[in-house]
Design an enzyme around this catalytic site. Structure first.
Site, PDB file in Angstrom:
ATOM      1  CE  LYS A 160       9.928 -15.557  69.307  1.00  0.00           C
ATOM      2  NZ  LYS A 160       9.115 -15.066  68.267  1.00  0.00           N
ATOM      3  CB  THR A 161       6.556 -19.688  68.997  1.00  0.00           C
ATOM      4  OG1 THR A 161       5.506 -18.552  68.707  1.00  0.00           O
ATOM      5  CG2 THR A 161       6.184 -20.972  68.603  1.00  0.00           C
ATOM      6  CB  CYS A 174       5.851 -21.993  61.295  1.00  0.00           C
ATOM      7  SG  CYS A 174       5.319 -23.504  61.769  1.00  0.00           S
ATOM      8  CB  THR A 206       3.718 -11.270  59.076  1.00  0.00           C
ATOM      9  OG1 THR A 206       4.366 -12.695  58.439  1.00  0.00           O
ATOM     10  CG2 THR A 206       4.261 -11.179  60.418  1.00  0.00           C
TER      11      THR A 206
END
Length: 317
Positions: free
Chosen positions: A80-81, A200, A264
């Site tokens: 996970k980032t 992001c 996404t």
């Protein structure tokens, strides 16, 4: 086929999931046996893997999750980032099922409605996820990443994802330095493959870092200076414009070894009454993933492959 949640329980909070570990550990079904003797192996960024398939960073919250992913044969999985500073999670809920009956094209369908239940058909399984990319303190996650690396088995690879943090009154130069710092801290763990999450929020922009190609090049150049020759993957969103995607590929060829596509697609998400589904500020729009965006991922891979071949680039996709 597993009917219960495997790697994340959307009915529980992020912290509860983080502490309890992946639900798959509580199920009675044992992990499949790995055939390392006769199975064909594949090359991935200089590493041999038995199965060139894995899990992205979204549901792999910590070392417990990474162990489960590797035990279950997901040979290329991503931790996970992480960030260079501690960062909180968005309020619960963070994962909601949304109603889709076809491919999601944000220009055509800018708003989706949530479902109260999980769709039974896999080709209708689409979710919105809104976590805000939470991160533990640096000493905490560095220690846990090292633990996760101890669970990497033969013919398996662990990728460590990282990103920069947008802060109030921050300059673009400060954002770039923060991103590079996160990369340096990630490299200190001993991870053998890193992934820069460029999909992001961008400084001073509601879009993504990867859509600002000037910032993308500055960020990746700064990261490369901090991580020496470590393999680097650039995680990106969907590009409509081929010329912009070509420029992105040029940047990747110069500073990275791989491109991860896609993250996404963003749309507005509302409940059955038409109200904002996810509580809190700036959460009307959120990322949607699953069956309805499969087309976008496949299309991007095809387009990137053509660009790579045309320009004789060597990055992996």
């Amino acid at each position: 086929m597993l009917q219960q949640p495997a790697f994340y329980n959307p009915t529980k909070s992020y912290e509860d999931n983080y502490t309890a570990g992946p639900p798959i550990l509580s199920q009675k079904t044992p992990p499949p046996k790995r055939d390392l003797g006769t199975a064909k192996s594949f090359e991935f960024l200089g590493h041999k893997v038995t199965l060139p398939f894995g899990i992205p960073p979204g549901p792999l919250l910590n070392s417990q999750y990474m162990k489960a992913a590797f035990d279950w044969g997901f040979d290329v999985s991503t931790y996970k980032t992480i960030r260079a500073d501690e960062f909180p999670c968005h309020p619960f809920p963070n994962v909601l099922f949304v109603k889709t009956t076809k491919e999601l094209h944000p220009d055509q369908t800018p708003r989706l409605t949530t479902l109260s239940h999980k769709p039974s058909a896999i080709n209708q399984l689409t979710i919105t996820n809104s976590f805000g990319v939470p991160s533990k303190s640096v000493p905490y996650w560095q220690k846990d990443v090292k633990k996760a690396l101890s669970f990497v088995g033969k013919n398996q690879s662990m990728i460590l994802s990282f990103m920069g943090t947008v802060k109030e009154n921050q300059t673009q130069d400060e954002f770039i330095k923060d991103f590079a710092k996160a990369g340096k801290l990630a490299a200190e763990t001993g991870a053998t493959i890193l992934e820069a999450n460029l999909s992001c929020p961008n400084i001073g922009n509601e879009g993504l870092v990867c859509y600002n190609l000037e910032a993308t090049e500055a960020v990746t150049q700064a990261i490369r200076q901090q991580i020496a020759s470590l393999p680097l993957i650039l995680k990106i969103g969907y590009y409509k414009n081929d010329s912009e995607l070509t420029k992105l590929a040029e940047i990747a060829d110069r500073y990275a070894q791989g491109i991860a596509a896609i993250n996404t697609l963003q749309v507005e998400v509302v409940d059955r009454h038409g109200d904002q589904a996810l509580p809190g500020k700036n959460r009307l729009r959120s990322g949607v993933c699953g069956a309805s965006i499969k087309w976008a991922g496949l299309e991007m891979v095809e387009r990137l492959k053509k660009i790579r071949e045309k320009n004789h680039y060597s990055f992996e996709i």
